[in-house]
Design a protein around this motif. Structure first.
Motif, mmCIF file in Angstrom:
data_model
loop_
_atom_site.group_PDB
_atom_site.id
_atom_site.type_symbol
_atom_site.label_atom_id
_atom_site.label_comp_id
_atom_site.label_asym_id
_atom_site.label_seq_id
_atom_site.Cartn_x
_atom_site.Cartn_y
_atom_site.Cartn_z
ATOM 1 N N SER A 127 1.466 9.434 0.944
ATOM 2 C CA SER A 127 1.772 9.775 -0.445
ATOM 3 C C SER A 127 0.518 10.207 -1.209
ATOM 4 O O SER A 127 0.173 9.613 -2.216
ATOM 5 C CB SER A 127 2.403 8.601 -1.178
ATOM 6 N N HIS A 128 -0.179 11.171 -0.722
ATOM 7 C CA HIS A 128 -1.309 11.803 -1.433
ATOM 8 C C HIS A 128 -2.600 11.004 -1.458
ATOM 9 O O HIS A 128 -3.485 11.323 -2.218
ATOM 10 C CB HIS A 128 -0.936 12.176 -2.876
ATOM 11 N N TYR A 129 -2.701 9.933 -0.703
ATOM 12 C CA TYR A 129 -4.041 9.339 -0.604
ATOM 13 C C TYR A 129 -4.329 8.964 0.843
ATOM 14 O O TYR A 129 -3.422 8.881 1.664
ATOM 15 C CB TYR A 129 -4.201 8.153 -1.558
ATOM 16 N N HIS A 130 -5.620 8.758 1.121
ATOM 17 C CA HIS A 130 -6.030 8.503 2.491
ATOM 18 C C HIS A 130 -6.341 7.033 2.690
ATOM 19 O O HIS A 130 -6.985 6.420 1.839
ATOM 20 C CB HIS A 130 -7.285 9.323 2.825
ATOM 21 N N TYR A 150 8.080 0.690 -6.039
ATOM 22 C CA TYR A 150 7.732 2.107 -5.873
ATOM 23 C C TYR A 150 8.813 3.007 -6.463
ATOM 24 O O TYR A 150 8.516 4.077 -6.993
ATOM 25 C CB TYR A 150 7.442 2.441 -4.409
ATOM 26 N N ARG A 194 2.500 18.545 -9.768
ATOM 27 C CA ARG A 194 1.447 18.991 -8.852
ATOM 28 C C ARG A 194 1.614 20.474 -8.617
ATOM 29 O O ARG A 194 2.714 20.924 -8.329
ATOM 30 C CB ARG A 194 1.581 18.291 -7.496
ATOM 31 N N ARG A 252 -7.332 18.474 -8.214
ATOM 32 C CA ARG A 252 -6.327 18.478 -7.153
ATOM 33 C C ARG A 252 -5.029 19.123 -7.610
ATOM 34 O O ARG A 252 -4.026 19.053 -6.908
ATOM 35 C CB ARG A 252 -6.006 17.032 -6.767
ATOM 36 N N GLU A 269 -8.620 1.707 1.995
ATOM 37 C CA GLU A 269 -8.492 3.002 1.347
ATOM 38 C C GLU A 269 -9.731 3.841 1.628
ATOM 39 O O GLU A 269 -10.853 3.341 1.600
ATOM 40 C CB GLU A 269 -8.336 2.791 -0.158
ATOM 41 N N LEU A 270 -9.534 5.117 1.924
ATOM 42 C CA LEU A 270 -10.671 6.028 2.078
ATOM 43 C C LEU A 270 -10.678 6.924 0.840
ATOM 44 O O LEU A 270 -10.001 7.938 0.793
ATOM 45 C CB LEU A 270 -10.520 6.865 3.358
ATOM 46 N N MET A 322 0.820 -1.204 0.000
ATOM 47 C CA MET A 322 0.000 0.000 0.000
ATOM 48 C C MET A 322 0.858 1.259 0.000
ATOM 49 O O MET A 322 0.342 2.362 -0.100
ATOM 50 C CB MET A 322 -0.937 0.014 1.205
ATOM 51 N N GLY A 323 2.149 1.098 0.147
ATOM 52 C CA GLY A 323 3.031 2.244 0.019
ATOM 53 C C GLY A 323 3.771 2.627 1.285
ATOM 54 O O GLY A 323 4.435 3.671 1.307
ATOM 55 N N GLU A 367 0.715 6.857 -8.044
ATOM 56 C CA GLU A 367 1.821 6.076 -7.493
ATOM 57 C C GLU A 367 1.379 4.682 -7.087
ATOM 58 O O GLU A 367 1.934 3.683 -7.525
ATOM 59 C CB GLU A 367 2.410 6.793 -6.281
ATOM 60 N N ARG A 368 0.345 4.653 -6.223
ATOM 61 C CA ARG A 368 -0.057 3.348 -5.729
ATOM 62 C C ARG A 368 -0.695 2.514 -6.833
ATOM 63 O O ARG A 368 -0.568 1.295 -6.856
ATOM 64 C CB ARG A 368 -1.020 3.489 -4.558
ATOM 65 N N ALA A 406 8.342 -4.084 -2.587
ATOM 66 C CA ALA A 406 7.583 -2.838 -2.545
ATOM 67 C C ALA A 406 8.508 -1.642 -2.782
ATOM 68 O O ALA A 406 8.181 -0.728 -3.539
ATOM 69 C CB ALA A 406 6.865 -2.713 -1.205
ATOM 70 N N ARG A 407 9.695 -1.687 -2.140
ATOM 71 C CA ARG A 407 10.592 -0.544 -2.283
ATOM 72 C C ARG A 407 11.046 -0.383 -3.734
ATOM 73 O O ARG A 407 11.024 0.703 -4.308
ATOM 74 C CB ARG A 407 11.798 -0.726 -1.368
ATOM 75 N N ASN A 423 -4.237 9.187 -7.973
ATOM 76 C CA ASN A 423 -3.414 8.415 -7.038
ATOM 77 C C ASN A 423 -2.499 7.485 -7.839
ATOM 78 O O ASN A 423 -2.518 6.275 -7.670
ATOM 79 C CB ASN A 423 -4.348 7.622 -6.111
ATOM 80 N N VAL A 431 6.610 2.316 2.434
ATOM 81 C CA VAL A 431 7.989 1.943 2.141
ATOM 82 C C VAL A 431 8.909 3.051 2.623
ATOM 83 O O VAL A 431 8.479 4.197 2.806
ATOM 84 C CB VAL A 431 8.199 1.704 0.627
#
Lengths: 86, 781
Positions: free
Chosen positions: A63-66, B309, B322, B148, B552-553, A38-39, B119-120, B305-306, B117, A41
């Motif tokens: 990182s910009h999300y909730h 990303y 941004r 945004r 996630e929200l 989920m990030g 990145e993820r 993950a590292r 979003n 890291v």
């Protein structure tokens, strides 16, 4: 707060509004892997947004999300406060 | 990173086409990326919904012709990663690799990505690109990203990734035409669409030389986003080569290098389990040896993950900018109210009350109208046909059975209308966030709250609503306990027994009557039992670590009417086709058990009696009354003699300790299709005909008058229903699973009769025990 000296600061210890950076995730297994994916890291910026009305879970901006996670899971994420903040 | 000779995925094999020969496009993406919206846009009403065998994952597919090319779209469940830790998560991997039974494997992957979003969302893409399947990326929610202050250079991103990237706004349909063209173009291109986009194949199949001409940093060859060191790659390749022949022998298909990678990285995951199932536990040691070889202090999942990303950031760098800073978004402003300690909980309670009220009360008139329509239809058929088995089968079996199915639709539609709205706008995740702490107490998560709440109106939509719960154990525990909530079908049962046998006395003078208190206690019994059983199941049968609540929200957005309506259509159809047929079958079997054997002796007796009345009784009202009473008695006589009646008499000793005679036992048995049927059955058996409702004064009177037969040694002549006996019946119905629709829905949602019968079994045992204790304790006073 059971934090500060001698105790590694984790996401669980942050107060709403605190900003921090991920150091690493501890633990193993599916939950640990999910947190990584989920990030959470190394180096990822985050902010504690709020606690749920009954105190658990917590909402974090990563990182910009909730996203929301339980305190037990937040305790697996080691963080450092971002300089000059929190 | 050195280029790797291996484990390059085996070349993308030409696959068997679907029967229609249409190429398959898999729609893949993170949850909340708008995958379903785009899938709906692409397929419209042509969707088919089913289940993958053995798992609870829904399979949605639809066909569509674009630019004269007919293609088949398959909507995969939303996922953040291809690291599977449950059979349900493994489905996505299997379908992508073409290993899923009944799925030909993809000709193209359409990856939906949330532009706000990136990145993820690109994390999953980095994995998908390694499978060697051609990919088209839909950059969804461009409007939210723009709002945004996020600017994305889609063309640049496309060049970097080596696949087409199309900006779209799924909920408004913007960009869909361009997306469709890209899909068709990718499918038509000579390499089966692999050489799409800027002419470069996806990272996975590319040799380093191929990337010349792309600007900016380029993706290295596989392993691309997850570059392990050369030694590790070699060990992975060796492991693959070692295991592949034996695996092929055991499973009759090749072993994909991605599966080996996953087995090594995802300790305890599905890929590892599958290898050890196929090859024996011996291979675990070899997998472990490769893990040890990775060395370093970082566990492999964290390393993956590292690196991924880092790959994502490297590809986004320069393509995404941004501006406007991290100001407070309006989504955040809304959340300040909706997750507020007092305001948020108040609004949540009000919303839940509204949902509950609408399925409980507002659905009622429609349900009554449906009941009325089917009763009229049954009456019409009866008037047309001569008396006999066929007429009864049609009117009491088939038509009543179809009515029993259709009558659930209003509640299902209303609940899913609300769920659709709440989910689409993003509130559902907040509801889970608010309620999680409370639900944790019984071992569940916040996501179980709404399904369980719906159970108060009707367990069927409640069970269907558990699909939002990803964790299998949480979901199954919720499915198992939702039917314990006192649903609206129990009300007629409560109403008649409370109204008839519980005295109109006050518990608290002027405030709380004994009747209301009894009703309240029955609801309370259901809730406490459900909570206790959920806790017990999570500790025993569905034991396991607490599911992660990493949720996630998503940003709030306007719900799409189209999406909500499509979902309603989808739910209704799924219920009618899958659960409805089972319910109808149950209704017909129960009809047969209550109708046959239809002894000719009873017929002869009744005929004789009728002739006697016609002969002897005075003409006019009195004769009509006598005839009507006879007809009612006829129904009772046949029912007593039916297989059910006989079964009731056979099982009387079993139910005797509950204070029940064979008539009550039989009525309870016969109410299996639906609890409220007991009222009509009691009406028939006490000779009032089947039309007596729970408000019927005649039925109440005859229940009060009913007595144990004089021949009964223990109870001879005593009233059949005492207060303890009435309470015991109500407790039984509060806890039992006498509802064919619930059993059929559990079967559909769990894809297993085993779970359905287990739910029925455990609830019946609870109901029996509860009724037994109630009666025996009640008789002490």
């Amino acid at each position: 707060m059971p934090t500060m000296n001698g105790h590694q600061l984790t996401l669980k210890d942050l107060q709403p509004g605190d900003e921090a950076r991920v150091l690493r995730c501890s633990g193993d297994g599916a939950v640990f892997q999910r947190l990584c994916e989920m990030g959470f890291v190394e180096g990822a910026p985050l902010r504690m947004v709020r606690y749920a009305p009954f105190g658990d879970p917590v909402e974090v901006e990563l990182s910009h999300y909730h996203l929301s996670l339980r305190k037990a899971e937040a305790g697996m994420i080691e963080v450092e406060r971002r300089a000059g903040e929190g | 990173m050195q280029p790797m000779s291996s484990p390059v995925p085996r070349p993308f094999a030409p696959r068997e086409r679907t029967r229609s020969g249409a190429p398959t496009v898999l729609v893949v993406g993170n949850p909340n990326a708008g995958k379903t919206t785009i899938f709906n846009r692409l397929t419209g009403l042509s969707q088919k919904v089913g289940n993958y065998p053995g798992v609870t994952v829904e399979k949605k597919e639809g066909e569509r012709a674009i630019d004269g090319l007919t293609m088949r779209f398959v909507d995969l469940p939303g996922t953040y990663s291809l690291a599977a830790h449950s059979p349900d998560e493994m489905v996505a991997v299997d379908v992508l690799l073409g290993h899923q039974e009944g799925e030909p494997g993809p000709d193209l992957v359409l990856q939906i990505v949330d532009a706000s979003n990136l990145e993820r969302n690109l994390y999953l893409l980095s994995q998908v690109l390694e499978l060697g399947v051609p990919v088209v990326v839909a950059l969804n929610m461009m409007d939210i990203a723009r709002a945004r202050g996020i600017a994305i250079d889609a063309a640049g991103l496309s060049r970097r990734l080596g696949v087409p990237v199309v900006p779209v706004e799924g909920h408004r349909g913007r960009g869909m035409a361009e997306l469709e063209r890209s899909i068709a173009r990718a499918l038509r291109s000579p390499a089966g669409g692999r050489a799409a986009g800027a002419g470069a194949p996806p990272a996975a199949c590319r040799e380093p030389a191929d990337v010349a001409g792309s600007d900016g940093p380029v993706s290295p060859p596989r392993p691309g986003a997850f570059p392990l060191d050369a030694g590790m790659e070699a060990r992975l390749a060796r492991l693959h080569d070692e295991l592949a022949p034996a695996f092929e022998k055991a499973r009759g298909r090749g072993l994909h290098s991605f599966e080996v990678l996953r087995a090594v990285v995802d300790r305890g995951g599905l890929a590892e389990r599958r290898l050890s199932d196929a090859l024996g536990a011996g291979c675990l040691e070899r997998i472990e040896a490769v893990r040890r070889g990775a060395g370093g202090s970082t566990p492999l999942p964290a390393l993956e993950a590292r690196l991924r990303y880092a790959w994502v950031r490297q590809h986004l760098d320069g393509c995404v900018s941004r501006h406007g800073g991290p100001g407070v978004t309006w989504s955040e402003r809304i959340d300040r109210v909706l997750t507020h300690r007092f305001l948020g909980l108040t609004i949540f309670a009000a919303l839940m009350l509204l949902v509950f009220q609408s399925i409980f009360a507002w659905a009622r008139p429609i349900m009554d109208a449906i009941d009325g329509a089917f009763a009229a239809l049954g009456g019409g058929v009866e008037a047309l046909l001569p008396e006999g088995a066929l007429r009864s089968l049609l009117s009491d079996g088939v038509i009543a059975g179809v009515g029993m199915v259709v009558v659930f639709l209003p509640q299902i539609l209303i609940l899913f209308f609300f769920i659709g709205l709440l989910e689409d706008c993003g509130y559902m995740a907040r509801a889970a966030f608010l309620m999680d702490k409370v639900m944790q107490k019984c071992g569940l998560s916040g996501k179980s709250f709404i399904p369980m709440l719906s159970g108060f109106a009707c367990a069927v939509p409640g069970i269907m609503a558990t699909r939002v719960i990803e964790d299998r154990r949480d979901r199954f525990a919720t499915i198992l306990v939702t039917p314990l909530m006192s649903c609206s079908a129990r009300l007629p049962v409560y109403a008649i027994f409370i109204g008839t046998f519980i005295p109109r006395r006050d518990v608290i003078p002027g405030v709380l009557g004994l009747q209301a208190f009894t009703l309240f206690a029955l609801y309370g019994l259901g809730i406490t039992t459900a909570v206790a059983m959920a806790w017990l199941f999570r500790k025993t049968l569905l034991r396991g670590a607490k599911a992660p609540f990493v949720l996630e929200l998503p940003s709030y957005k306007w719900p799409s009417v189209r999406g909500v309506l499509l979902r309603l259509y989808d739910r209704a159809r799924a219920f009618l086709l899958r659960a409805g047929t089972t319910i109808l079958a149950i209704a017909i079997v129960v009809w047969a058990l209550a109708y046959f054997p239809r002894s000719p002796e009873i017929g002869a007796e009744i005929r004789e009696e009728r002739e006697r009345i016609l002969r002897e009784a005075p003409e006019g009202a009195e004769m009509q009354a006598l005839l009507a009473a006879l007809e009612a008695r006829e129904g009772g006589a046949y029912l007593r003699d039916s297989f059910f009646g006989r079964a009731g008499q056979a099982v009387e000793p079993v139910f005797r300790p509950l204070g029940w005679d064979w008539r009550i036992s039989m009525a309870a048995l016969a109410s299996f299709p639906a609890r409220e049927v007991i009222v009509a059955t009691l009406g028939t058996i006490f000779g009032l005909g089947g039309e007596a409702g729970e408000e019927s004064q005649a039925l109440r009177d005859s229940l009060r008058r009913a007595a144990w037969p004089d021949s009964d040694p223990a109870m001879g002549g005593a009233p059949l229903f005492s207060v303890p006996a009435a309470l015991s019946i109500m407790v039984f119905f509060a806890l039992c699973c006498q509802c064919g629709a619930t059993v059929a829905t559990i079967r559909r949602e769990t894809s297993s009769w085993g779970w359905a019968w287990f739910a029925f079994g455990y609830m019946t045992v609870l109901a029996y025990a509860g009724a037994l204790v109630t009666y025996q304790v009640g008789m002490m006073f």
